[in-house]
Design a protein around this motif. Structure first.
Motif, PDB file in Angstrom:
ATOM      1  N   LEU A   1      -2.231  13.213  -1.773  1.00 42.70           N
ATOM      2  CA  LEU A   1      -1.391  11.814  -1.902  1.00 42.70           C
ATOM      3  C   LEU A   1      -0.345  11.697  -0.833  1.00 42.70           C
ATOM      4  O   LEU A   1       0.020  10.664  -0.550  1.00 42.70           O
ATOM      5  CB  LEU A   1      -1.112  11.591  -3.105  1.00 42.70           C
ATOM      6  CG  LEU A   1      -2.364  11.389  -4.319  1.00 42.70           C
ATOM      7  CD1 LEU A   1      -1.643  11.435  -5.726  1.00 42.70           C
ATOM      8  CD2 LEU A   1      -2.923   9.971  -3.923  1.00 42.70           C
TER       9      LEU A   1
ATOM     10  N   GLU B   1       2.535   1.763  -3.413  1.00 39.82           N
ATOM     11  CA  GLU B   1       1.526   2.214  -4.468  1.00 39.82           C
ATOM     12  C   GLU B   1       1.168   3.722  -4.191  1.00 39.82           C
ATOM     13  O   GLU B   1       1.070   4.525  -5.157  1.00 39.82           O
ATOM     14  CB  GLU B   1       0.048   1.573  -4.102  1.00 39.82           C
ATOM     15  CG  GLU B   1      -1.114   2.094  -5.015  1.00 39.82           C
ATOM     16  CD  GLU B   1      -2.123   1.242  -4.737  1.00 39.82           C
ATOM     17  OE1 GLU B   1      -3.508   1.700  -4.795  1.00 39.82           O
ATOM     18  OE2 GLU B   1      -2.164   0.119  -4.489  1.00 39.82           O
ATOM     19  N   LYS B   2       0.949   4.277  -2.688  1.00 40.76           N
ATOM     20  CA  LYS B   2       0.837   5.723  -2.418  1.00 40.76           C
ATOM     21  C   LYS B   2       2.046   6.559  -3.022  1.00 40.76           C
ATOM     22  O   LYS B   2       2.091   7.677  -3.236  1.00 40.76           O
ATOM     23  CB  LYS B   2       0.691   5.812  -1.004  1.00 40.76           C
ATOM     24  CG  LYS B   2      -0.727   5.001  -0.634  1.00 40.76           C
ATOM     25  CD  LYS B   2      -1.865   5.787  -1.089  1.00 40.76           C
ATOM     26  CE  LYS B   2      -3.363   5.284  -0.736  1.00 40.76           C
ATOM     27  NZ  LYS B   2      -4.355   5.588  -1.696  1.00 40.76           N
ATOM     28  N   TYR B   3       3.187   5.889  -2.580  1.00 41.08           N
ATOM     29  CA  TYR B   3       4.414   6.514  -2.928  1.00 41.08           C
ATOM     30  C   TYR B   3       4.374   6.881  -4.734  1.00 41.08           C
ATOM     31  O   TYR B   3       4.854   8.060  -5.031  1.00 41.08           O
ATOM     32  CB  TYR B   3       5.683   5.680  -2.662  1.00 41.08           C
ATOM     33  CG  TYR B   3       7.106   6.110  -2.999  1.00 41.08           C
ATOM     34  CD1 TYR B   3       7.642   6.665  -2.018  1.00 41.08           C
ATOM     35  CD2 TYR B   3       7.661   5.822  -3.927  1.00 41.08           C
ATOM     36  CE1 TYR B   3       9.059   7.337  -2.147  1.00 41.08           C
ATOM     37  CE2 TYR B   3       8.937   6.177  -4.204  1.00 41.08           C
ATOM     38  CZ  TYR B   3       9.679   6.904  -3.452  1.00 41.08           C
ATOM     39  OH  TYR B   3      11.032   7.502  -3.639  1.00 41.08           O
TER      40      TYR B   3
ATOM     41  N   ALA C   1       0.370   5.744   5.271  1.00 34.02           N
ATOM     42  CA  ALA C   1       0.700   4.391   5.280  1.00 34.02           C
ATOM     43  C   ALA C   1       2.063   4.106   5.717  1.00 34.02           C
ATOM     44  O   ALA C   1       2.368   3.182   6.275  1.00 34.02           O
ATOM     45  CB  ALA C   1       0.640   4.240   3.387  1.00 34.02           C
TER      46      ALA C   1
ATOM     47  N   GLU D   1      -1.569  10.788   2.385  1.00 36.73           N
ATOM     48  CA  GLU D   1      -1.876   9.282   2.225  1.00 36.73           C
ATOM     49  C   GLU D   1      -0.691   8.513   2.336  1.00 36.73           C
ATOM     50  O   GLU D   1      -0.530   7.369   3.163  1.00 36.73           O
ATOM     51  CB  GLU D   1      -2.637   8.826   1.144  1.00 36.73           C
ATOM     52  CG  GLU D   1      -4.112   9.550   1.099  1.00 36.73           C
ATOM     53  CD  GLU D   1      -4.974   9.216  -0.482  1.00 36.73           C
ATOM     54  OE1 GLU D   1      -4.530   8.328  -0.934  1.00 36.73           O
ATOM     55  OE2 GLU D   1      -5.725   9.912  -0.799  1.00 36.73           O
ATOM     56  N   MET D   2       0.312   8.819   1.584  1.00 31.27           N
ATOM     57  CA  MET D   2       1.647   8.221   1.648  1.00 31.27           C
ATOM     58  C   MET D   2       2.239   8.263   3.040  1.00 31.27           C
ATOM     59  O   MET D   2       2.798   7.106   3.534  1.00 31.27           O
ATOM     60  CB  MET D   2       2.458   8.896   0.853  1.00 31.27           C
ATOM     61  CG  MET D   2       4.066   7.976   0.690  1.00 31.27           C
ATOM     62  SD  MET D   2       5.222   8.991  -0.501  1.00 31.27           S
ATOM     63  CE  MET D   2       5.269  10.584   0.324  1.00 31.27           C
TER      64      MET D   2
ATOM     65  N   GLN E   1       1.910   7.087  -6.510  1.00 33.58           N
ATOM     66  CA  GLN E   1       0.910   7.808  -6.861  1.00 33.58           C
ATOM     67  C   GLN E   1       1.565   9.397  -6.390  1.00 33.58           C
ATOM     68  O   GLN E   1       1.227  10.393  -7.322  1.00 33.58           O
ATOM     69  CB  GLN E   1      -0.427   7.708  -6.201  1.00 33.58           C
ATOM     70  CG  GLN E   1      -0.976   6.248  -6.525  1.00 33.58           C
ATOM     71  CD  GLN E   1      -2.258   5.971  -5.728  1.00 33.58           C
ATOM     72  OE1 GLN E   1      -2.378   6.698  -4.823  1.00 33.58           O
ATOM     73  NE2 GLN E   1      -2.875   5.026  -6.102  1.00 33.58           N
ATOM     74  N   TYR E   2       2.120   9.458  -5.519  1.00 31.81           N
ATOM     75  CA  TYR E   2       2.468  10.734  -5.010  1.00 31.81           C
ATOM     76  C   TYR E   2       3.678  11.450  -6.097  1.00 31.81           C
ATOM     77  O   TYR E   2       3.282  12.460  -6.334  1.00 31.81           O
ATOM     78  CB  TYR E   2       3.264  10.796  -3.479  1.00 31.81           C
ATOM     79  CG  TYR E   2       3.854  11.995  -3.145  1.00 31.81           C
ATOM     80  CD1 TYR E   2       2.996  12.899  -2.734  1.00 31.81           C
ATOM     81  CD2 TYR E   2       5.142  12.419  -3.079  1.00 31.81           C
ATOM     82  CE1 TYR E   2       3.649  14.271  -2.389  1.00 31.81           C
ATOM     83  CE2 TYR E   2       5.865  13.508  -2.856  1.00 31.81           C
ATOM     84  CZ  TYR E   2       4.915  14.264  -2.572  1.00 31.81           C
ATOM     85  OH  TYR E   2       5.651  15.666  -2.142  1.00 31.81           O
TER      86      TYR E   2
ATOM     87  N   VAL F   1       0.878  -1.264   0.124  1.00 33.07           N
ATOM     88  CA  VAL F   1      -0.247   0.229   0.187  1.00 33.07           C
ATOM     89  C   VAL F   1       0.639   1.032   0.009  1.00 33.07           C
ATOM     90  O   VAL F   1       0.689   2.020  -0.705  1.00 33.07           O
ATOM     91  CB  VAL F   1      -0.952  -0.111   1.115  1.00 33.07           C
ATOM     92  CG1 VAL F   1      -1.883   1.398   1.106  1.00 33.07           C
ATOM     93  CG2 VAL F   1      -1.830  -1.093   1.258  1.00 33.07           C
TER      94      VAL F   1
END
Length: 181
Positions: free
Chosen positions: A130, A58-60, A137, A133-134, A62-63, A55
């Motif tokens: 994002l 994925e956030k990394y 996570a 969120e990162m 996306q960021y 997760v």
């Protein structure tokens, strides 16, 4: 009579010694069971960490994709502003930016998307969301790492895990082999 008593006492001593041996064996089995349960707990935590790192990664991604979009947005925004200024340039009239009256190579329109201040703000908000969120996570991963270390006796560091250090991966693989082997 004393000989009989001695034999009886020796027999009882032997039975007690057998019980002590059995108790020692039971104690060893209990210790092994506790160690096995601890290793299973560590494995569960490593599996959970693996999922949480998925997760995070994925956030990394996306960021950093949003960050790249933001940077591209800035570039297009400034090019758009330069185009607006370039359209107003007239030979012999001073440039509003540098004051030059000669304009040999003004900015040209290459058909790129014009980015407004509002769109730039939207891109920044998406990137920042994002980023939050990162970071969340990452905090979840850090909590699982702390649980693992409490269970395992500090075998993983956040720096190793988040840097993708192969020693952390090898330690986790070694533990899996130990539990499953």
């Amino acid at each position: 009579k004393t000989r009989r008593e001695i034999l009886k006492l020796n027999s009882e001593i032997f039975k007690i010694q057998e019980k002590i041996i059995l108790l020692d064996e039971c104690k060893a089995v209990c210790e092994q069971t506790q160690e096995l349960n601890n290793l299973k707990k560590q494995l569960e935590l490593l599996d959970m960490l693996d999922k949480k790192l998925g997760v995070f990664n994925e956030k990394y991604a996306q960021y950093y994709s949003a960050q790249a979009q933001c940077m591209r947005g800035y570039e297009l925004f400034y090019k758009s502003a330069a185009l607006v200024l370039a359209k107003e340039l007239k030979d012999g009239k001073p440039c509003p930016v540098c004051g030059s009256e000669s304009h040999p190579d003004p900015c040209k329109d290459h058909g790129e998307e014009a980015v407004t201040k509002q769109r730039l703000s939207e891109l920044e908000q998406q990137r920042d969301a994002l980023g939050g969120e990162m970071q969340n996570a990452r905090r979840v991963c850090a909590a699982v790492i702390a649980q693992y270390n409490a269970c395992a006796g500090e075998k993983l560091s956040e720096e190793e895990v988040f840097a993708g250090d192969e020693s952390a991966v090898l330690a986790a693989d070694g533990l899996r082999a130990e539990v499953n082997g």
